[in-house]
Write a protein that holds these residues in place. Structure first.
Motif, mmCIF file in Angstrom:
data_model
loop_
_atom_site.group_PDB
_atom_site.id
_atom_site.type_symbol
_atom_site.label_atom_id
_atom_site.label_comp_id
_atom_site.label_asym_id
_atom_site.label_seq_id
_atom_site.Cartn_x
_atom_site.Cartn_y
_atom_site.Cartn_z
ATOM 1 N N HIS A 232 0.841 -1.234 -0.159
ATOM 2 C CA HIS A 232 0.090 0.176 0.108
ATOM 3 C C HIS A 232 1.097 1.456 -0.011
ATOM 4 N N ASP B 298 6.578 1.832 5.705
ATOM 5 C CA ASP B 298 5.334 0.759 5.893
ATOM 6 C C ASP B 298 4.518 0.951 4.298
ATOM 7 N N HIS C 113 7.060 -6.276 2.880
ATOM 8 C CA HIS C 113 6.590 -5.220 3.827
ATOM 9 C C HIS C 113 7.614 -5.374 4.997
HETATM 10 ZN ZN LIG Z 1 1.561 -1.540 6.120
#
Ligand SMILES: [Zn+2]
Length: 419
Positions: A90, A101, A196
């Protein structure tokens, strides 16, 4: 073993440097000057996409924003009836976030296609930078990945703090909500890879660069109340008290005990509110929360049952009453065993530990994993820190992720070729 052959001579350090530089570039796209805040469909998301477009275009990828605001880049295979590998993470953030992140996973996807720009692949690759994962603006997470799997239509009427609906926000951002159905990826998908940062301390504690994720933990969140009787702290002798806080305290320790003695279980009382909350009054009521997570639903639900029974016993022994309310429940999502084994093979071939671990936090792979085989690769989080401006990643770990990711895509190519 073909897997132990060295990868072609590529300047991995340079590629890792360009990956981190692209993350820094995207970090400058923010709603709040001086910090990183990039919520769903905010105007600076266009700039973030433009920066990804630049790199993607240099690799000959076709890019566009879909109607849910996801960034999409496609690499087509020349193989007839080729299936599609989806690589995603994302691009939205929490307020005052770090630079990695989500973003790192998207940029690593582009970097992997850079590493393989001269290599024929027998599958198409669809890179996705999800528009929404954190649930900040609409208090609903995963809107981007829901759109990709054709499951976001029902969210269009959800409103934000300003009373604006998701549909209105899409229009204001400059996209056509009528095209939402086209955001769904209608392809023969062979799998989904998400890279991630770990957002936790395990890899650092074990001195590992990377982690193979075999499941995303399921979770239950509850509100609990112990009720006794508020009374004067000076005149009420100990044997005549019905102190809700001492009961709640016994419960908090029971939660810790059970979690410590159950492998893989994490359980947290994160909020505890004694009422009336005065220094000279025996607490008559305590409101508290319970957050409980495990990779296997039956373990989590069994532990929850046990804790509710213990809470009832504590209440009975102390002349209190106990009540609970389930606020949220998410099932555990196992990663696809075959795809995860292949990623493990890539890790081992690159000299990395391939012992699987569980993700305690939710990720887009939870949604995507409902419809396609999914797997995840974690990168070490220095200090275990995330959702914070000091969130970091080590360049050597990015380099390791690029090597492993490239190896994985090649293993997948060999497997597809043999189909
Ligand atoms: Zn995340």
């Amino acid at each position: 073993m073909t897997t132990s052959q060295p990868l072609n001579e590529l300047d991995w350090t340079d590629l890792a440097g360009r990956t981190l530089a692209c993350c820094a570039d995207i970090a400058a796209c923010t709603e709040e000057p001086g910090q990183i805040t990039r919520t769903f469909l905010c105007a600076p998301m266009h700039d973030a996409h433009a920066r990804l477009d630049r790199w993607a275009a240099s690799l000959g990828l076709q890019t566009h924003e879909d109607a849910a605001g996801n960034w999409r880049a496609t690499r087509r295979s020349d193989r007839p009836n080729a299936r599609t590998l989806v690589i995603g993470s994302h691009l939205d953030s929490v307020p005052n976030a770090g630079a990695y992140d989500g973003v790192l996973g998207v940029v690593l996807g582009v970097a992997l296609l850079d590493a393989l720009k001269d290599t024929r692949l027998p599958y198409h690759v669809e890179l996705v930078g999800f528009s929404e994962e954190e649930g900040v603006r609409f208090s609903v997470p995963f809107i981007g990945s829901r759109a990709l799997i054709g499951n976001a239509g029902e969210l269009m009427t959800v409103t934000d703090a300003q009373g604006k609906s998701v549909a209105q926000a899409i229009t204001e951002y400059g996209l056509d909500v009528a095209q939402l159905a086209d955001a769904q990826l209608k392809a023969d998908v062979l799998g989904y890879l998400e890279m991630h940062i770990e957002q936790g301390p395990v890899l650092e504690a074990e001195d590992r660069s990377l982690g193979l994720v075999n499941a995303i933990a399921g979770q239950s969140r509850l509100n609990l109340t112990f009720t006794g009787k508020a009374n004067h702290a000076g005149t009420t002798p100990m044997y005549l008290r019905r102190d809700a806080l001492t009961g709640a305290s016994a419960f908090v320790l029971a939660v810790e005990n059970l979690a410590k003695s159950t492998p893989g279980l994490v359980a947290t009382v994160g909020s505890l509110k004694p009422l009336p909350g005065a220094g000279n009054v025996i607490p008559g009521e305590v409101q508290l929360t319970l957050d409980i997570r495990h990779a296997r639903d039956e373990v989590r639900l069994g532990a929850l049952d046990q804790l509710l029974t213990i809470a009832g016993q504590i209440a009975e022994e102390r002349g209190l009453t106990f009540a609970h309310e389930l606020r949220m429940e998410e099932h555990a999502t196992p990663m696809d065993p075959a795809l995860t084994a292949l990623l493990g093979e890539a890790l081992a071939a690159e000299g990395q530990v391939a012992t699987p671990m569980v993700s305690g936090a939710g990720h887009d792979a939870m949604l995507v994993g409902q419809v396609w085989p999914a797997t995840m690769l974690f990168l070490r989080s220095p200090g275990g820190l995330s959702h914070h401006p000091d969130e970091a990643v080590r360049e050597e770990d990015v380099e390791a992720a690029l090597r492993v990711g490239t190896r994985f895509l090649k293993l997948l190519a060999a497997q597809e070729e043999a189909r």
